[in-house]
Design an enzyme around this catalytic site. Structure first.
Site, short mmCIF file in Angstrom:
data_model
loop_
_atom_site.label_atom_id
_atom_site.label_comp_id
_atom_site.label_asym_id
_atom_site.label_seq_id
_atom_site.Cartn_x
_atom_site.Cartn_y
_atom_site.Cartn_z
N ILE A 61 0.89 -1.16 0.00
CA ILE A 61 0.00 0.00 0.00
C ILE A 61 0.93 1.21 0.00
O ILE A 61 1.95 1.23 0.70
CB ILE A 61 -0.95 -0.02 1.22
CG1 ILE A 61 -1.97 1.10 1.14
CG2 ILE A 61 -0.19 0.03 2.53
CD1 ILE A 61 -3.05 1.00 2.21
N SER A 62 0.62 2.20 -0.82
CA SER A 62 1.51 3.35 -1.00
C SER A 62 1.65 4.17 0.27
O SER A 62 0.78 4.15 1.15
CB SER A 62 0.98 4.25 -2.11
OG SER A 62 0.93 3.56 -3.34
N LYS A 63 2.72 4.95 0.32
CA LYS A 63 2.93 5.89 1.42
C LYS A 63 1.75 6.87 1.46
O LYS A 63 1.24 7.27 0.41
CB LYS A 63 4.20 6.71 1.21
CG LYS A 63 5.46 5.92 1.21
CD LYS A 63 6.63 6.85 0.91
CE LYS A 63 7.92 6.08 0.79
NZ LYS A 63 9.05 6.98 0.50
#
Length: 88
Positions: A61-63
């Site tokens: 999951i992206s930052k």
């Protein structure tokens, strides 16, 4: 960390707003979306951290800042719904 809402508000303030993201609607959405529910239970306590997190099958999951920046760059008008799906 059990109070995820408090942690999300702090994340938005300290990681997004202080870094220059200013779209109030994006910041509000980032405060409301329960990011911890999108990661494995053992990593939920790390959801407010400024890092990508593994979600299984070699994916992450992206930052939070990356998601906020990408959403801000869409220049949304207010009636849209956004579903960020990785394309890695």
């Amino acid at each position: 960390m059990k109070d995820y809402a408090v942690a999300r508000r702090r994340m938005v303030r300290e990681q997004l707003a202080e870094a220059g993201l200013a779209d109030r609607r994006v910041l509000k959405a980032m405060e409301e979306v329960p990011r911890h529910l999108f990661v494995p239970k053992l990593l939920q306590h790390r959801a407010p951290q400024p890092s990508a997190l593994p979600i299984g099958h070699g994916q992450t999951i992206s930052k939070p800042f990356t998601v906020g920046l990408m959403t801000t760059l869409l220049e949304l008008q207010g009636h849209e719904h956004v579903l960020e799906v990785g394309t890695g």
